[in-house]
Design a protein around this motif. Structure first.
Motif, PDB file in Angstrom:
ATOM      1  N   UNK A 137      91.391  49.766  44.414  1.00  0.00           N
ATOM      2  CA  UNK A 137      92.282  48.772  45.189  1.00  0.00           C
ATOM      3  C   UNK A 137      91.675  47.521  45.752  1.00  0.00           C
ATOM      4  N   UNK A 138      92.399  46.709  46.134  1.00  0.00           N
ATOM      5  CA  UNK A 138      91.936  45.247  46.684  1.00  0.00           C
ATOM      6  C   UNK A 138      90.852  45.464  47.634  1.00  0.00           C
ATOM      7  N   UNK A 139      90.967  46.145  48.678  1.00  0.00           N
ATOM      8  CA  UNK A 139      90.113  46.247  49.702  1.00  0.00           C
ATOM      9  C   UNK A 139      88.820  47.018  49.000  1.00  0.00           C
ATOM     10  N   UNK A 140      88.730  47.924  48.442  1.00  0.00           N
ATOM     11  CA  UNK A 140      87.719  48.635  47.860  1.00  0.00           C
ATOM     12  C   UNK A 140      86.901  47.679  46.908  1.00  0.00           C
ATOM     13  N   UNK A 141      87.668  46.859  45.931  1.00  0.00           N
ATOM     14  CA  UNK A 141      86.906  45.791  45.427  1.00  0.00           C
ATOM     15  C   UNK A 141      86.183  44.683  46.307  1.00  0.00           C
ATOM     16  N   UNK A 142      86.785  44.543  47.298  1.00  0.00           N
ATOM     17  CA  UNK A 142      86.258  43.526  48.370  1.00  0.00           C
ATOM     18  C   UNK A 142      84.923  44.093  48.770  1.00  0.00           C
ATOM     19  N   UNK A 143      84.926  45.647  48.924  1.00  0.00           N
ATOM     20  CA  UNK A 143      83.713  46.026  49.748  1.00  0.00           C
ATOM     21  C   UNK A 143      82.717  46.237  48.478  1.00  0.00           C
ATOM     22  N   UNK A 165      94.413  38.953  50.893  1.00  0.00           N
ATOM     23  CA  UNK A 165      94.966  39.931  50.110  1.00  0.00           C
ATOM     24  C   UNK A 165      94.776  41.383  50.624  1.00  0.00           C
ATOM     25  N   UNK A 166      94.352  41.436  51.791  1.00  0.00           N
ATOM     26  CA  UNK A 166      93.859  42.694  52.094  1.00  0.00           C
ATOM     27  C   UNK A 166      94.701  43.300  53.136  1.00  0.00           C
ATOM     28  N   UNK A 167      94.998  44.585  52.994  1.00  0.00           N
ATOM     29  CA  UNK A 167      95.925  45.184  54.065  1.00  0.00           C
ATOM     30  C   UNK A 167      95.035  45.061  55.413  1.00  0.00           C
ATOM     31  N   UNK A 168      95.864  45.110  56.491  1.00  0.00           N
ATOM     32  CA  UNK A 168      95.219  44.840  57.908  1.00  0.00           C
ATOM     33  C   UNK A 168      94.065  45.864  58.097  1.00  0.00           C
ATOM     34  N   UNK A 169      94.200  47.194  57.973  1.00  0.00           N
ATOM     35  CA  UNK A 169      93.287  48.192  58.265  1.00  0.00           C
ATOM     36  C   UNK A 169      91.794  47.886  57.224  1.00  0.00           C
TER      37      UNK A 169
END
Length: 185
Positions: A137-143, A165-169
């Protein structure tokens, strides 16, 4: 002083984006560049990282002038740049991507120590160490992008658009992790 920009001008070819930008960052500070699209935030980070050469001004990192250095030399000095695009190797696993971030670290023990640190900071990456980066996911990629930047044990991290582009959480998770990095030096 960790980083100083003194009247830096930079841009893309004939297009000047930065005009006389000056700023100072002290050790342990958390600094944000805020402004609308096109204001020069990414250009500033790319110029610091050595991806763009300033046409005027000076950039000093820990008192050493770096404005004429190439990006790989700036990285070796301890500056990690995480682009907005993240530039992950999508056909490689999470762990392979992380080890790509440690290419300047020759000591295998240090690489393992950095990997453990990243996995402690981002437990989800540890869970997905064998997963292809392109399937995350986008958040996982950012991490993963931030974790890869951490693998070089930087003194300064330049994170472009950390919440784009990340979900708030996921935004909360990323910013909490960045704050942990700042507090731990």
């Amino acid at each position: 002083m960790l980083l100083e920009l003194k009247e830096v001008n930079s841009g893309y070819g004939f297009l000047q984006i930065l005009r006389d930008v000056s700023l100072e960052i002290k050790e342990g500070e958390y600094v944000c560049l805020i402004g609308p699209n096109g204001a020069g935030k990414s250009t500033t980070l790319k110029t610091i990282a050595g991806m763009l050469k300033p046409s005027a001004g000076e950039i000093l990192f820990r008192g050493e002038r770096i404005d004429a250095k190439s990006a790989h030399l700036v990285t070796r000095l301890g500056i990690a740049y995480i682009s907005e695009e993240m530039n992950l190797f999508t056909n490689m696993t999470v762990q392979e991507n992380l080890f790509m971030g440690a290419y300047t670290v020759r000591d295998k023990g240090q690489q393992k120590k950095r990997l453990d640190f990243v996995y402690d900071l981002f437990p989800r990456l540890a869970e997905r160490r064998g997963q292809l980066a392109g399937t995350m996911s986008g958040g996982e990629r950012k991490m993963l992008a931030i974790g890869r930047g951490m693998m070089s044990n930087p003194l300064l991290m330049l994170v472009d658009e950390p919440s784009f582009g990340l979900a708030p959480i996921m935004t909360e998770t990323v910013f909490a992790s960045l704050d942990t990095l700042r507090r731990e030096g």
